[in-house]
Design an enzyme around this catalytic site. Structure first.
Site, short mmCIF file in Angstrom:
data_model
loop_
_atom_site.label_atom_id
_atom_site.label_comp_id
_atom_site.label_asym_id
_atom_site.label_seq_id
_atom_site.Cartn_x
_atom_site.Cartn_y
_atom_site.Cartn_z
N ARG A 1 0.82 -1.21 0.00
CA ARG A 1 0.00 0.00 0.00
C ARG A 1 0.86 1.26 0.00
O ARG A 1 0.35 2.35 -0.28
CB ARG A 1 -0.94 0.00 1.21
CG ARG A 1 -2.04 -1.06 1.14
CD ARG A 1 -3.06 -0.83 2.24
NE ARG A 1 -4.08 -1.85 2.29
CZ ARG A 1 -5.19 -1.85 1.56
NH1 ARG A 1 -5.40 -0.90 0.67
NH2 ARG A 1 -6.08 -2.82 1.68
N LYS B 1 -4.44 -18.80 2.36
CA LYS B 1 -5.66 -19.30 3.00
C LYS B 1 -5.98 -18.45 4.23
O LYS B 1 -5.08 -17.82 4.79
CB LYS B 1 -5.52 -20.78 3.35
CG LYS B 1 -4.32 -21.11 4.26
CD LYS B 1 -4.62 -20.83 5.71
CE LYS B 1 -3.38 -20.66 6.52
NZ LYS B 1 -3.63 -19.90 7.74
#
Length: 322
Positions: free
Chosen positions: A34, A94
């Site tokens: 970011r 996951k």
């Protein structure tokens, strides 16, 4: 050479980058975060050739063959969508997303575009786990009757930790419980009966969870996960003529002990090299080289079924991420 991008710069992203060095034909070409500063620090630490200060810039890099999404799981959907929209193959950490609806959306998007997409459930690519699955399928312990597995962490996790944040998909189930649930699914498939109970924390996420899965074959799975105490993190797979024990950590074991009726225990061993993430990376590269859009080891159907099972468990224990 398979040119990898890594989206995110946290702990798991770093461990994956280190293991990528162990995969023949793999190159860490770029990283995206970011902020440019975080990306540049990660690139310098792990030898990535390019650093981007946004997910979109990383996804737009035509010099990449595949992107590994390593954000916390609440951001998996958004990050994966950015990559798929840019036409990039994706390996998603996951649990795939927070629920079945958002997982289904991503799978359908990948299928519509013919883009490779795989959940990074590394346990399903572990060589020793695959050997255990073969033994069970070959009848080494007879007809399966039960699977037992646990994954509990000691904590304590402070109120501001992501594990306690409901809006971030906090709680034990998605972070830790996905492993016992995935092991049961790997061996027994989708259950016909699901029972679960959990103690919820003040934030509304599960702190300690017990799960019982029932199958019309007569088999049962007894599973637990928690973030209030360190459990053994072991598993046992029992059949009518024997048992296979997986020591800690069962999802990446260094050994498996096969007990056959009337015979001495047999120990199967595996050399633990790196962190264990290299096996899923190698599977992605194998699939890309073969022109596949999903992995036979971690197919879309498995990801969807496990996520649907997690949704059902959450409903029963009263955890809602909305």
């Amino acid at each position: 050479m398979t040119r990898w991008g890594i989206l995110a710069t946290g702990h798991i992203a770093g461990r994956f980058a280190e293991d990528l060095r162990l995969v023949p034909g793999a190159e860490l070409a770029a990283v995206g975060s970011r902020t440019p500063e975080a990306a540049e620090r990660f690139a310098a630490r792990h030898g990535a050739g390019r650093a981007y200060g946004s997910w979109a810039e990383l996804a737009a890099d035509d010099g990449l063959d595949v992107i590994y999404v390593a954000t916390p799981h609440a951001a998996h959907h958004e990050a994966t969508r950015v990559c798929l929209d840019a036409g990039r193959a994706v390996l998603v950490e996951k649990p795939f997303t927070l629920d079945l609806a958002s997982t289904t959306e991503l799978v359908e998007a990948a299928r519509a575009r013919g883009i490779f997409l795989m959940e990074a459930m590394w346990m399903r690519t572990n060589p020793l786990i695959l050997r255990v699955v073969e033994l069970v399928a070959d009848g080494a312990i007879g007809e399966l009757t039960s699977v037992r597995a646990d994954f509990g962490a000691a904590g304590p996790f402070p109120p501001e930790h992501r594990m306690r944040a409901r809006t971030l998909g906090g709680g034990a189930l998605l972070d830790l419980g996905v492993y016992p649930v995935s092991l049961a699914h790997l061996l027994l498939g989708v259950p016909e009966h699901v029972h679960a109970w959990a103690r919820l924390g003040p934030e509304g996420v599960d702190e300690n969870t017990g799960i019982v899965l029932g199958y019309d074959s007569g088999a049962v799975a007894t599973l637990s996960c928690g973030m209030v105490g360190a459990t053994a993190i072991t598993a046992s797979i029992t059949g009518t003529t024997g048992r296979i024990d997986l020591p800690e950590p069962f999802y990446r074991p260094g050994a498996a002990v096969l007990h056959r009726a009337g015979a001495e225990p047999e120990t199967l061993t595996a050399e633990l090299v790196g962190g264990g993430y290299q096996h899923e990376a190698a599977e992605v590269q194998r699939c890309l080289a073969a022109g596949l859009t999903e992995s036979p080891l971690v197919p879309h159907s498995t990801t969807l079924e496990v996520m649907g099972l997690l949704d059902g468990i959450r409903e029963r224990i009263g955890v809602d991420y909305a």
